[in-house]
Write a protein that holds these residues in place. Structure first.
Motif, PDB file in Angstrom:
ATOM      1  N   ILE A 137      57.407 -23.394  -5.953  1.00 31.92           N
ATOM      2  CA  ILE A 137      56.396 -24.432  -5.762  1.00 31.92           C
ATOM      3  C   ILE A 137      56.029 -25.047  -7.114  1.00 31.92           C
ATOM      4  O   ILE A 137      55.881 -26.266  -7.237  1.00 31.92           O
ATOM      5  N   GLN A 138      55.898 -24.208  -8.155  1.00 32.60           N
ATOM      6  CA  GLN A 138      55.626 -24.737  -9.492  1.00 32.60           C
ATOM      7  C   GLN A 138      56.755 -25.651  -9.948  1.00 32.60           C
ATOM      8  O   GLN A 138      56.521 -26.765 -10.448  1.00 32.60           O
ATOM      9  N   ASP A 146      47.355 -19.623 -17.280  1.00 32.17           N
ATOM     10  CA  ASP A 146      46.894 -20.942 -17.718  1.00 32.17           C
ATOM     11  C   ASP A 146      47.759 -22.032 -17.092  1.00 32.17           C
ATOM     12  O   ASP A 146      48.812 -22.396 -17.615  1.00 32.17           O
ATOM     13  N   LEU A 147      47.310 -22.537 -15.960  1.00 33.08           N
ATOM     14  CA  LEU A 147      48.039 -23.585 -15.249  1.00 33.08           C
ATOM     15  C   LEU A 147      47.149 -24.808 -15.012  1.00 33.08           C
ATOM     16  O   LEU A 147      47.413 -25.605 -14.110  1.00 33.08           O
ATOM     17  N   THR A 148      46.132 -24.946 -15.846  1.00 30.66           N
ATOM     18  CA  THR A 148      45.197 -26.057 -15.680  1.00 30.66           C
ATOM     19  C   THR A 148      45.904 -27.395 -15.737  1.00 30.66           C
ATOM     20  O   THR A 148      45.587 -28.315 -14.959  1.00 30.66           O
ATOM     21  N   HIS A 149      46.882 -27.520 -16.642  1.00 23.64           N
ATOM     22  CA  HIS A 149      47.576 -28.799 -16.779  1.00 23.64           C
ATOM     23  C   HIS A 149      48.346 -29.159 -15.510  1.00 23.64           C
ATOM     24  O   HIS A 149      48.441 -30.325 -15.141  1.00 23.64           O
ATOM     25  N   LEU A 150      48.863 -28.152 -14.796  1.00 19.75           N
ATOM     26  CA  LEU A 150      49.574 -28.430 -13.549  1.00 19.75           C
ATOM     27  C   LEU A 150      48.612 -28.765 -12.417  1.00 19.75           C
ATOM     28  O   LEU A 150      48.923 -29.586 -11.548  1.00 19.75           O
ATOM     29  N   ASP A 151      47.443 -28.135 -12.429  1.00 16.65           N
ATOM     30  CA  ASP A 151      46.408 -28.517 -11.465  1.00 16.65           C
ATOM     31  C   ASP A 151      46.040 -29.989 -11.653  1.00 16.65           C
ATOM     32  O   ASP A 151      45.878 -30.736 -10.679  1.00 16.65           O
ATOM     33  N   GLY A 193      44.479 -20.961  -1.927  1.00 19.09           N
ATOM     34  CA  GLY A 193      44.683 -19.841  -1.015  1.00 19.09           C
ATOM     35  C   GLY A 193      44.791 -20.239   0.437  1.00 19.09           C
ATOM     36  O   GLY A 193      44.551 -19.420   1.338  1.00 19.09           O
ATOM     37  N   GLU A 194      45.199 -21.483   0.697  1.00 21.82           N
ATOM     38  CA  GLU A 194      45.245 -21.997   2.069  1.00 21.82           C
ATOM     39  C   GLU A 194      46.598 -21.796   2.743  1.00 21.82           C
ATOM     40  O   GLU A 194      46.712 -22.003   3.946  1.00 21.82           O
ATOM     41  N   ILE A 195      47.619 -21.410   1.987  1.00 18.33           N
ATOM     42  CA  ILE A 195      48.950 -21.216   2.564  1.00 18.33           C
ATOM     43  C   ILE A 195      49.530 -19.894   2.086  1.00 18.33           C
ATOM     44  O   ILE A 195      49.080 -19.312   1.089  1.00 18.33           O
ATOM     45  N   ASP A 196      50.552 -19.444   2.793  1.00 23.06           N
ATOM     46  CA  ASP A 196      51.333 -18.286   2.370  1.00 23.06           C
ATOM     47  C   ASP A 196      52.553 -18.820   1.632  1.00 23.06           C
ATOM     48  O   ASP A 196      53.457 -19.375   2.247  1.00 23.06           O
ATOM     49  N   PRO A 197      52.602 -18.702   0.308  1.00 17.78           N
ATOM     50  CA  PRO A 197      53.718 -19.295  -0.440  1.00 17.78           C
ATOM     51  C   PRO A 197      55.080 -18.711  -0.087  1.00 17.78           C
ATOM     52  O   PRO A 197      56.103 -19.349  -0.349  1.00 17.78           O
ATOM     53  N   SER A 198      55.106 -17.536   0.531  1.00 20.85           N
ATOM     54  CA  SER A 198      56.396 -16.954   0.909  1.00 20.85           C
ATOM     55  C   SER A 198      57.056 -17.721   2.046  1.00 20.85           C
ATOM     56  O   SER A 198      58.241 -17.531   2.321  1.00 20.85           O
ATOM     57  N   ARG A 254      48.377 -27.607  -4.467  1.00 20.73           N
ATOM     58  CA  ARG A 254      46.918 -27.542  -4.286  1.00 20.73           C
ATOM     59  C   ARG A 254      46.562 -26.535  -3.198  1.00 20.73           C
ATOM     60  O   ARG A 254      45.627 -25.729  -3.372  1.00 20.73           O
ATOM     61  N   ALA A 255      47.299 -26.549  -2.092  1.00 20.07           N
ATOM     62  CA  ALA A 255      47.005 -25.614  -0.999  1.00 20.07           C
ATOM     63  C   ALA A 255      47.224 -24.172  -1.442  1.00 20.07           C
ATOM     64  O   ALA A 255      46.453 -23.276  -1.084  1.00 20.07           O
ATOM     65  N   MET A 256      48.271 -23.932  -2.242  1.00 24.35           N
ATOM     66  CA  MET A 256      48.531 -22.584  -2.742  1.00 24.35           C
ATOM     67  C   MET A 256      47.424 -22.129  -3.671  1.00 24.35           C
ATOM     68  O   MET A 256      46.931 -20.993  -3.579  1.00 24.35           O
ATOM     69  N   ARG A 257      46.997 -23.010  -4.565  1.00 20.15           N
ATOM     70  CA  ARG A 257      45.968 -22.644  -5.533  1.00 20.15           C
ATOM     71  C   ARG A 257      44.625 -22.372  -4.853  1.00 20.15           C
ATOM     72  O   ARG A 257      43.803 -21.615  -5.374  1.00 20.15           O
TER      73      ARG A 257
END
Length: 289
Positions: A190-191, A233-238, A169-174, A164-167
């Protein structure tokens, strides 16, 4: 879900009574299972190929078989030389702790995510155990001897929280992955860990390198060869992340929806087999029977 019942992965089989002989005390169980395992990488030990293959041991019953082949008749909480322990990782230590807690009829489960307390300024992929004390769930990390870890960004940030934080834009996924400077990490990891969190929640406590369902593309190639961006299309993972977080907050309806989605959506569950992409270099299909 009845968290006192063993799953096909946590079931100790013929070793149930031996787990039951451990004290019904979380710190004691943590110490015992930590004494049964050695980390394949962090220990710094150069294991030969036959020993390194132990990292792909999925089943607690087999883990305890391997231990007894080396330490026949020795109690589980008796000290073992580090180099002779089961070669594994955090997932194995956490699952052994969960198995021992369930053997004492204590509700317990594994939690998958990224720990903010193992490395400075980095969230390392990690699995801990969680048990219910009668009023709330409490996280405990048997792998490093931290007795209680709150599920917060400062402790273990679950995969759903991280997603959720990545989606947003609240974190740096690296800054999320196997470690600073390692290519295994970022959005794809993360996925994958979100899917692992769901599987573990549903009682399929898979290896961290078991690829299933929608999975990671190019499972038999190097991590660096993955596309730079996730699919659009990642709605299902959200939706799965939202349901996991709602379930953590005590929403029983969300818990039931997770079970239905996991059962009915082939993108989300392992089915009869997984693709093991082991860090020892072996890539192969495994039937989950």
């Amino acid at each position: 879900m009845d968290w006192t019942r063993q799953t096909r992965f946590s079931d100790p089989g013929r070793h149930h009574d031996r787990l039951g002989e451990l004290p019904c005390d979380v710190p004691a169980i943590n110490a015992a299972v930590r004494n049964l395992t050695v980390h394949y990488r962090a220990s710094g030990i150069d294991f030969p190929p036959d020993r390194l293959a132990e990292i792909d041991t999925r089943w607690v019953s087999r883990m305890l078989d391997l231990d007894q082949e080396r330490f026949a008749g020795v109690p589980l909480d008796a000290p073992r030389p580090e180099a002779e322990r089961l070669v594994g990782c955090c997932r194995d230590v956490a699952l052994l702790a969960v198995s021992a807690l369930r053997a004492h009829s204590v509700p317990a489960r594994t939690r998958v995510g990224f720990a903010g307390y193992l490395m400075p300024d980095y969230h390392a992929d990690h699995v801990i155990a969680e048990y219910h004390d009668g009023s709330r769930w409490i996280g405990t990390d048997p792998d490093v001897g931290v007795e209680v870890v709150e599920l917060t960004p400062a402790g273990l940030q679950t995969a759903a929280q991280t997603w959720r934080a990545m989606r947003r834009g609240e974190i740096d996924p690296s800054a999320y992955g196997a470690g600073p400077g390692q290519e295994i990490g970022g959005p794809w990891m993360i996925q994958h860990y979100l899917m692992l969190e769901l599987a573990h929640r549903m009682g399929d406590e898979l290896l961290l390198w078991d690829i299933f369902g929608q999975g990671i593309p190019f499972a038999d190639r190097e991590w660096s060869e993955l596309p730079a961006e996730l699919p659009e299309d990642l709605t299902h993972l959200d939706e799965i992340a939202d349901l996991l977080l709602a379930a953590d907050a005590g929403d029983e309806a969300a818990e039931r929806k997770l079970e239905v989605r996991y059962t009915e959506d082939p993108r989300l569950h392992p089915g009869p087999a997984v693709r093991c992409v082991s860090p020892r270099g072996a890539h192969y299909d495994v039937a989950l029977t």
